[in-house]
Design a protein around this motif. Structure first.
Motif, PDB file in Angstrom:
ATOM      1  N   GLU A   1       4.412  10.163  10.432  1.00  0.00           N
ATOM      2  CA  GLU A   1       3.846   9.971   9.099  1.00  0.00           C
ATOM      3  C   GLU A   1       4.799   9.272   8.130  1.00  0.00           C
ATOM      4  N   ASN A   2       6.075   9.677   8.186  1.00  0.00           N
ATOM      5  CA  ASN A   2       7.029   9.070   7.246  1.00  0.00           C
ATOM      6  C   ASN A   2       7.147   7.565   7.463  1.00  0.00           C
ATOM      7  N   TRP A   3       7.142   7.191   8.741  1.00  0.00           N
ATOM      8  CA  TRP A   3       7.241   5.762   9.060  1.00  0.00           C
ATOM      9  C   TRP A   3       6.011   5.021   8.525  1.00  0.00           C
ATOM     10  N   ALA A   4       4.833   5.614   8.788  1.00  0.00           N
ATOM     11  CA  ALA A   4       3.581   4.980   8.344  1.00  0.00           C
ATOM     12  C   ALA A   4       3.557   4.867   6.819  1.00  0.00           C
ATOM     13  N   ARG A   5       4.016   5.923   6.171  1.00  0.00           N
ATOM     14  CA  ARG A   5       4.018   5.934   4.706  1.00  0.00           C
ATOM     15  C   ARG A   5       4.930   4.826   4.176  1.00  0.00           C
ATOM     16  N   ASP A   6       6.110   4.695   4.752  1.00  0.00           N
ATOM     17  CA  ASP A   6       7.046   3.654   4.309  1.00  0.00           C
ATOM     18  C   ASP A   6       6.485   2.257   4.554  1.00  0.00           C
ATOM     19  N   PHE A   7       5.910   2.096   5.732  1.00  0.00           N
ATOM     20  CA  PHE A   7       5.369   0.777   6.076  1.00  0.00           C
ATOM     21  C   PHE A   7       4.248   0.400   5.111  1.00  0.00           C
ATOM     22  N   TYR A   8       3.378   1.409   4.864  1.00  0.00           N
ATOM     23  CA  TYR A   8       2.251   1.184   3.953  1.00  0.00           C
ATOM     24  C   TYR A   8       2.767   0.854   2.555  1.00  0.00           C
ATOM     25  N   ALA A   9       3.755   1.620   2.102  1.00  0.00           N
ATOM     26  CA  ALA A   9       4.301   1.404   0.752  1.00  0.00           C
ATOM     27  C   ALA A   9       4.944   0.022   0.659  1.00  0.00           C
ATOM     28  N   HIS A  10       5.683  -0.339   1.717  1.00  0.00           N
ATOM     29  CA  HIS A  10       6.362  -1.639   1.741  1.00  0.00           C
ATOM     30  C   HIS A  10       5.333  -2.775   1.638  1.00  0.00           C
ATOM     31  N   PHE A  11       4.244  -2.612   2.364  1.00  0.00           N
ATOM     32  CA  PHE A  11       3.233  -3.658   2.413  1.00  0.00           C
ATOM     33  C   PHE A  11       2.455  -3.749   1.102  1.00  0.00           C
ATOM     34  N   THR A  12       1.971  -2.589   0.643  1.00  0.00           N
ATOM     35  CA  THR A  12       1.107  -2.609  -0.545  1.00  0.00           C
ATOM     36  C   THR A  12       1.903  -2.899  -1.819  1.00  0.00           C
ATOM     37  N   HIS A  13       3.210  -2.664  -1.749  1.00  0.00           N
ATOM     38  CA  HIS A  13       4.066  -2.981  -2.906  1.00  0.00           C
ATOM     39  C   HIS A  13       3.916  -4.457  -3.276  1.00  0.00           C
ATOM     40  N   ARG A  14       3.703  -5.267  -2.255  1.00  0.00           N
ATOM     41  CA  ARG A  14       3.568  -6.728  -2.477  1.00  0.00           C
ATOM     42  C   ARG A  14       2.176  -7.116  -2.948  1.00  0.00           C
ATOM     43  N   MET A  15       1.245  -6.163  -2.935  1.00  0.00           N
ATOM     44  CA  MET A  15      -0.137  -6.509  -3.279  1.00  0.00           C
ATOM     45  C   MET A  15      -0.413  -6.329  -4.762  1.00  0.00           C
ATOM     46  N   ARG A  16       0.532  -5.822  -5.487  1.00  0.00           N
ATOM     47  CA  ARG A  16       0.278  -5.653  -6.917  1.00  0.00           C
ATOM     48  C   ARG A  16       1.422  -6.269  -7.697  1.00  0.00           C
ATOM     49  N   ARG A  17       1.092  -6.561  -8.963  1.00  0.00           N
ATOM     50  CA  ARG A  17       2.098  -7.152  -9.843  1.00  0.00           C
ATOM     51  C   ARG A  17       3.142  -6.099 -10.148  1.00  0.00           C
ATOM     52  N   ARG A  18       4.398  -6.495 -10.084  1.00  0.00           N
ATOM     53  CA  ARG A  18       5.447  -5.553 -10.450  1.00  0.00           C
ATOM     54  C   ARG A  18       5.584  -5.462 -11.962  1.00  0.00           C
TER      55      ARG A  18
END
Lengths: 390, 250
Positions: free
Chosen positions: A180-197
């Motif tokens: 789960e931790n890996w999936a969570r990090d991967f998801y966060a890493h990916f979706t971080h790029r999908m929104r404006r910072r």
């Protein structure tokens, strides 16, 4: 005597700490990969010192926040070089081009931000080469000027702004990627790029934090960009319109990198004359800009004419008292064409005509109405006098 | 009904005078009042929504999270009001050319040398070098200046507004000129309306707080004699004009 007791206490404490360290006992949160046991000291909010310049430096690390940040899975020593000695003596400033012992999955090579740093150094914001350093390099922004260690947040803005979207999507990931931790990090890493910072207003604020500083800009031959705030673009930004164009919308459109901003004479630049239609139309980008932009429309100047045009037409510069403007003048001669100067003069002439027209009209009207008011009052007085006379 | 003429701010007017059968003079007919009404509303909407682009950042921050919605409605209202105003202008041209009342308006509004002499004499009256103001016809030099400014101003803002609306069809230089002229003309129009028109209808001492002609369309005989003496004489000497320009309250 008291001093000896204190010394003994301190030595004892340090020895105890050393023993603790040698045992490898971690004080850190499970979420942080604190293999160096750095949180043994850095978990205390009061840890810090005043540096040589008298600036307060805080060395506290909030382990939970750090764990949720984009660098949360890195060990401190991956980026901070020279931590081996305690107390630390020779810690280097973080170099973002350092290889940080993570394997980059697309190439299976050790990861670093070197390619971004190299691009950046070649861009308008780079410090130049060893042979040809830029003047006043200290003015130029470093990585950390724009980049904080951002937190990973749930993806927002689609299907409402709740965490539900992240929860549901992540649940599907975990179906196959069971760690789960890996999936969570991967998801966060990916979706971080999908929104404006940053919001558009925040981007403008960041860029103008330097680009509105007349003195700093003049040192580099660049005019202050106050003129951006005369544009319709800025009106959209300040009202918080989601589709509003900020600095990077035009200077770093789709297909370009913020780290690779080039002078507009460079054919790679989105502002290069032959790239303008693509930039203004923003085909394929999220923002809907000017999809029907023509060469005539896109070929024009977006910011209003400013310091450079004023200088070339011999106008007195306002707000530049005591500021060296030679470098701006030098660049103005190459940046502005004869056509630009003609356009500037026409606009200035129209403005002058209107100023005279407005001033003259209002003066005439005000004077006329004031006289009318006095005449009406005079007449009323006469009539009142006549009425009283009766 | 109508407005008081220049008499003692209303004092001394015999309260017992019956207004039944009182003679009124038509200044604006129904079609003109409707045109004025629509134009005035559009003008105000355009001013508010237009100058929202010029208000300080500190004021914009008050809109907070509603900023985007405010901006969307601002843009929509500005374009809608602008479009309606342009249609009113087209109707006005049709009215001027193809309606009898419109043609009378056009002929009466045309500038004449008399307007210049009237202006000179009125200034002399203002500075007390003449005892009486000149006798004005249906439209005096003040109306003609304002009407001329309105035609010029509306044409300029409409054309530049349409250029801005279709900006990508034009070169950026044309768009820049249109932006500048649209804004400057708006400032001129606003100030002119505030100083010239608002004074005439709100702040002239005997008109305060509001001249109701834009609603009723008529003024009473006393005011007619006072303000438009020449037109009054023309009407009273011509039964045909009386049919057009006079009304008796039942």
């Amino acid at each position: 005597m008291k001093l000896n007791i204190l010394k003994a206490f301190m030595v004892g404490t340090l020895a105890a700490l050393g023993w603790w360290l040698s045992l490898g006992i971690s004080f850190g949160s499970d979420a942080v990969s604190d293999t160096g046991n750095c949180l043994l000291c850095h978990r205390y909010p009061s840890i810090g010192r005043y540096d040589e310049k008298g600036i307060k430096r805080v060395f506290y690390v909030n382990d939970k926040k750090f764990a949720a940040s984009v660098h949360g899975k890195l060990a401190c020593k991956n980026c901070h070089v020279g931590l081996d000695q305690i107390p630390h003596t020779d810690v280097k400033k973080v170099d973002c081009a350092t290889k940080c012992h993570i394997t980059e999955p697309s190439t299976n090579q050790e990861f670093s931000h070197a390619n971004m740093v190299n691009k950046y150094e070649a861009s308008v914001h780079g410090k130049g080469s060893a042979e040809n350093p830029k003047p006043f390099a200290e003015d130029l922004p470093t990585c950390k000027y724009c980049h904080e260690n951002r937190m990973y947040n749930p993806l927002q803005g689609m299907w409402g702004s709740s965490e539900a979207l992240s929860n549901e999507t992540l649940a599907r990931c975990i179906g196959c990627h069971t760690k789960e931790n890996w999936a969570r990090d991967f998801y966060a890493h990916f979706t971080h790029r999908m929104r404006r910072r940053r919001t558009q207003a925040e981007v403008v604020k960041l860029c103008t934090s330097c680009h509105e500083n007349r003195e700093k800009m003049a040192r580099h031959g660049v005019e202050s960009i106050d003129t951006y705030k005369d544009t319709f673009h800025w009106n959209l930004v300040r009202y918080g319109v989601h589709n509003a164009p900020d600095c990077i919308s035009c200077h770093v459109p789709l297909g370009h990198s913020t780290h690779d901003i080039r002078p507009r004479e460079d054919p790679v630049s989105p502002l290069y004359v032959f790239n303008r239609i693509k930039t203004c139309s923003n085909q394929g980008g999220i923002q809907v800009c000017h999809p029907a932009a023509t060469a005539e429309f896109a070929g024009g100047r977006v910011h209003a004419y400013g310091t450079k045009a004023q200088m070339l037409t011999g106008n007195k510069l306002k707000d530049y008292q005591g500021i060296e403007t030679d470098r701006i003048l030098k660049r103005a001669e190459t940046d502005l064409s004869g056509k630009d100067i003609f356009h500037y003069k026409v606009l200035k002439f129209i403005k002058l005509i209107y100023k005279i027209l407005i001033g003259g009209t209002i003066l005439f009207m005000g004077f006329h109405q004031w006289l009318d008011f006095l005449a009406v009052k005079r007449k009323q007085k006469q009539l009142k006098g006549l009425a009283n006379g009766k | 009904m109508g407005n008081k003429a220049l008499v003692l701010d209303g004092e001394g007017v015999p309260e017992t005078e019956s207004v039944r059968g009182k003679l009124f003079f038509v200044r604006l007919n129904y079609a003109e009042r409707v045109q004025h009404m629509i134009f005035a509303v559009c003008f105000m909407v355009l001013v508010i929504t237009g100058f929202m682009l010029k208000i300080p950042d500190s004021v914009v921050t008050y809109f907070g999270p509603f900023g985007e919605a405010v901006f969307s409605y601002r843009s929509l209202l500005h374009r809608t009001a602008g479009t309606i105003m342009i249609f009113v202008c087209f109707y006005h041209v049709y009215y001027l050319l193809l309606k009898a009342a419109g043609r009378r308006w056009l002929i009466d509004m045309l500038p004449r040398p008399k307007d210049l002499w009237d202006m000179r004499d009125n200034f002399l009256y203002y500075i007390n070098l003449k005892k009486e103001p000149p006798e004005f016809d249906r439209f005096c030099y003040k109306h003609k200046i304002e009407y001329g400014a309105l035609i010029a101003g509306t044409t300029i803002v409409s054309v530049t507004g349409l250029i801005l609306w279709t900006e990508y069809n034009w070169s950026k230089f044309v768009v820049d000129i249109a932006t500048l002229v649209h804004g400057m003309e708006a400032i001129l129009a606003c100030l002119a309306i505030m100083i010239w028109h608002f004074y005439e209808i709100h702040f002239r001492p005997h008109k305060f707080p509001l001249d109701k002609t834009w609603l009723t369309g008529v003024i009473d005989e006393e005011e007619m004699k006072e303000e438009y003496a020449l037109h009054y004489k023309k009407i009273m000497n011509d039964p045909e004009l009386q049919k057009i320009y006079t009304k008796r309250e039942p």
